[in-house]
Write a protein that holds these residues in place. Sequence first.
Motif, PDB file in Angstrom:
ATOM      1  N   ALA A  32       0.855  -1.180   0.000  1.00 25.54           N
ATOM      2  CA  ALA A  32       0.000   0.000   0.000  1.00 25.54           C
ATOM      3  C   ALA A  32       0.893   1.233   0.000  1.00 25.54           C
ATOM      4  N   GLU A  34       1.230   4.739   1.661  1.00 24.76           N
ATOM      5  CA  GLU A  34       0.740   5.502   2.806  1.00 24.76           C
ATOM      6  C   GLU A  34       1.770   6.511   3.265  1.00 24.76           C
ATOM      7  N   ARG A  35       1.364   7.736   3.457  1.00 23.36           N
ATOM      8  CA  ARG A  35       2.267   8.794   3.936  1.00 23.36           C
ATOM      9  C   ARG A  35       3.563   8.824   3.149  1.00 23.36           C
TER      10      ARG A  35
END
Length: 67
Positions: A32, A34-35
């Motif tokens: 994934a 993310e950030r």
Amino acid sequence: MYMKPRLNVIWNEIYCKRCIICVEVCPVQALAFERDEIVERPGCIRCYQCERYCPDIAIEVMDEEKR
Ligand code: SF4
Ligand code: SF4
């Protein structure tokens, strides 16, 4: 430390251009974005698709003995 170990893969934050191809090719949604980082979730089947399709050699499946 630019090579960030995940559960099964190592991700290079400098080489990575955040194209998220690895996230899209993973057949079990184990990656994934993310950030601003590629993160690994449980469930990787070590199929090597992420490593194979990354255009920037920024993600690598770790050898068994390094896990
Ligand atoms: S495919 Fe490679 S360059 Fe693209 S987001 Fe994944 S690790 Fe980064
Ligand atoms: S090796 Fe396969 S299952 Fe594991 S993160 Fe990469 S694409 Fe997903």
